[in-house]
Design a protein around this motif. Structure first.
Motif: not given
Length: 119
Positions: A27-41
Motif C-alpha cells: 500500500n505505497i500510495g503516491s510515491v513521489n521520490h525514488m532513488a538509488w544509492y550505493r555503498q562501497a567497502p
C-alpha cells in the motif's frame, strides 16, 4: 506492508553494462521520490540517482553521462518500479546498490544488490 526489493546486480568487466530493477509494492500510495544509492567497502553510502513522479532526475557527479534512471507505474498505488541502467561500468562503481523510496513520511530501503566491476 511496504516492500522494496532490488535485483539485477552481478559481476561484470569494466566497460560493460548492467540494469538494476527495484520494485516497491504494498500500500505505497503516491510515491513521489525514488532513488538509488550505493555503498562501497569502507565508504559512506552515496546517492547515485533519483527520480520524481514528474520525471525530474538527479545524478551523482561520478555517474553522469553513464547511468540512466527511469520509472514505471508512477500512478499505481500498489506497485512502482524504478530502473538503473548502468553503462561503461568502472571498477569504482563496485558496491552494494540500494533502492530507497519516500512513502508516508519516511524512507523505506531495500536490502541491496551487489555490483562488482572487475578491471
Amino acid at each position: 506492508q511496504v516492500q522494496v526489493v532490488e535485483s539485477g546486480g552481478g559481476l561484470v568487466q569494466a566497460g560493460e553494462s548492467l540494469r538494476l530493477s527495484c520494485v516497491a509494492s504494498g500500500n505505497i500510495g503516491s510515491v513521489n521520490h525514488m532513488a538509488w544509492y550505493r555503498q562501497a567497502p569502507g565508504k559512506q553510502r552515496e546517492l547515485v540517482a533519483s527520480i520524481l513522479s514528474n520525471g525530474g532526475t538527479n545524478y551523482g557527479d561520478s555517474v553522469k553521462g553513464r547511468f540512466l534512471i527511469s520509472r514505471d507505474n508512477v500512478k499505481n498505488a500498489f506497485k512502482n518500479t524504478v530502473y538503473l541502467q548502468m553503462n561503461n561500468l568502472k571498477p569504482e562503481d563496485t558496491g552494494v546498490y540500494y533502492c530507497k523510496i519516500y512513502v508516508y513520511g519516511r524512507d523505506k530501503w531495500g536490502q541491496g544488490t551487489q555490483v562488482t566491476v572487475s578491471s
